[in-house]
Design an enzyme around this catalytic site. Structure first.
Site, mmCIF file in Angstrom:
data_model
loop_
_atom_site.group_PDB
_atom_site.id
_atom_site.type_symbol
_atom_site.label_atom_id
_atom_site.label_comp_id
_atom_site.label_asym_id
_atom_site.label_seq_id
_atom_site.Cartn_x
_atom_site.Cartn_y
_atom_site.Cartn_z
ATOM 1 N N LYS A 5 6.813 6.564 3.165
ATOM 2 C CA LYS A 5 5.916 5.812 2.280
ATOM 3 C C LYS A 5 5.947 4.349 2.682
ATOM 4 C CE LYS A 5 4.924 4.864 -2.512
ATOM 5 N NZ LYS A 5 5.265 5.100 -3.910
ATOM 6 N N LYS A 25 2.174 8.513 3.558
ATOM 7 C CA LYS A 25 1.312 7.772 2.642
ATOM 8 C C LYS A 25 1.308 6.314 3.021
ATOM 9 C CE LYS A 25 1.146 6.517 -2.175
ATOM 10 N NZ LYS A 25 1.867 6.471 -3.418
#
Ligand code: PBG
Ligand code: ZN
Length: 324
Positions: free
Chosen positions: A197, A249
């Protein structure tokens, strides 16, 4: 090098829509898409999110009917984000038996039992400072946050969540959650780790959507977007801690990372087309610069082609309504 032309003519396989369809390498269906949703407590009406045209905060009291509408359209899975009115320093509402995290899962499972509920497991929408964990001075206290992540995961599982999806970007969070789930008898509940992330500017609209209280940034816990080796390391660490599936992400600006992780692991790999990616497409289309439907399909197709098995996207409902 000798030319393969005129024997080689790739255009032979592109002459008609039927031929193009037959030789298409990549496809996505509703089985591959997860719709992220924002649910706000203590409100009566939908609240449009101005930076994400077409996306609204769902009042908790309309969640059941909304989920029924998604199911009718063919949506198979949602990711829940709560917009809380009960903020405190640790985000303790998240592990309360009747807290918003638990209520979202139980409402959805009561309304449509076969809807897969992925419970986003973090604190930033429940803390008064907006960070993803407990503060210790100016820093987020990693290990104190782990204990709370375990409690939240167990509360969500008790309420019926099918998948626990930790997004707090704490070191050791997958191991801590796996142990807590197992100790509470939830050995069968999988963990979809937000394993790679990045600290991305593309989360901008989400902060409005979730009503974030954050001042500052998350760069001390989310990853530096410039780091490719570390991106793979982060996902492999989560695999070793017991993650059942990995995630990258954002998605579109990180297709190389999706491919790297696809090749480094045998676990399913998901990718999250985030709020800023959604907003860029929507506003670009509204300005008449691009064809929304085609760009949505091209970006999602690219994410699959890069190696993602699953895609989190705010466009999931539009595609479902279009019959994919
Ligand atoms: C934080 C969280 C973020 C998103 C989901 N959960 C990012 C952040 O605020 O740092 C972003 C999702 C999106 O932009 O669509 N736990
Ligand atoms: Zn968070």
């Amino acid at each position: 090098m000798t030319s393969q032309f005129p024997q080689a003519r790739p255009r032979r396989l592109r002459r008609s829509p039927e031929l193009r369809g037959l030789f298409q390498e990549t496809e996505f269906t509703l089985n591959d898409l997860v719709l992220p949703i924002f649910v706000e407590e203590e409100i009566d009406d939908f609240v449009p999110i101005t930076s994400m045209p077409g996306v609204q905060r769902i009042p908790e009291k309309k969640l059941a009917s909304e989920i029924e509408r998604y199911a009718r359209a063919g949506i198979k899975s949602v990711m829940t984000f709560g917009v809380s009115h009960h903020l405190d320093a640790s985000g303790s509402d998240t592990w309360k038996e009747r807290g918003l995290v638990s209520r979202m899962s139980s409402i959805i499972k009561d309304a449509v039992p076969e809807m897969i509920v992925m419970s986003d497991t973090c604190f930033c929408e429940y803390t008064d400072h907006g960070h993803c964990g407990v503060m210790h001075g100016a820093h987020v206290d990693n290990d104190a946050t782990l204990v709370n992540l375990g409690k939240q995961a167990v509360a969500a599982a008790r309420a019926g969540a099918d998948v626990i999806a930790p997004s707090a970007a704490m070191d050791g969070q997958v191991q801590a959650i796996r142990r807590a789930l197992d100790d509470a008898g939830f050995t069968h509940i999988p963990i979809m780790a937000y394993s790679t992330k990045f600290a991305s500017a593309l989360y901008g609209p989400f902060r409005e959507a979730g009503g974030s209280a954050l001042k500052g940034d998350r760069k001390s816990y989310q990853m530096n977007p410039m780091n490719r080796r570390e991106a793979v390391r982060e996902s492999l660490l989560d695999e070793q801690e017991g993650a059942d599936a990995l995630m990258v992400k954002p998605a579109g600006a990180y297709l190389d990372i999706i491919r790297d992780i696809r090749e480094a692991s045998r676990l399913p790999v998901a990718a999250y087309q985030v709020s800023g990616e959604y907003a860029m497409i929507k506003f670009g289309a509204q300005a008449g610069a691009i064809d929304e439907d085609r760009v949505v399909r091209e970006t999602l197709g690219s994410i699959k082609r890069a190696g993602a098995d699953l895609i989190f996207t705010y466009f999931a409902m539009d595609l479902a309504l279009a019959g994919i």
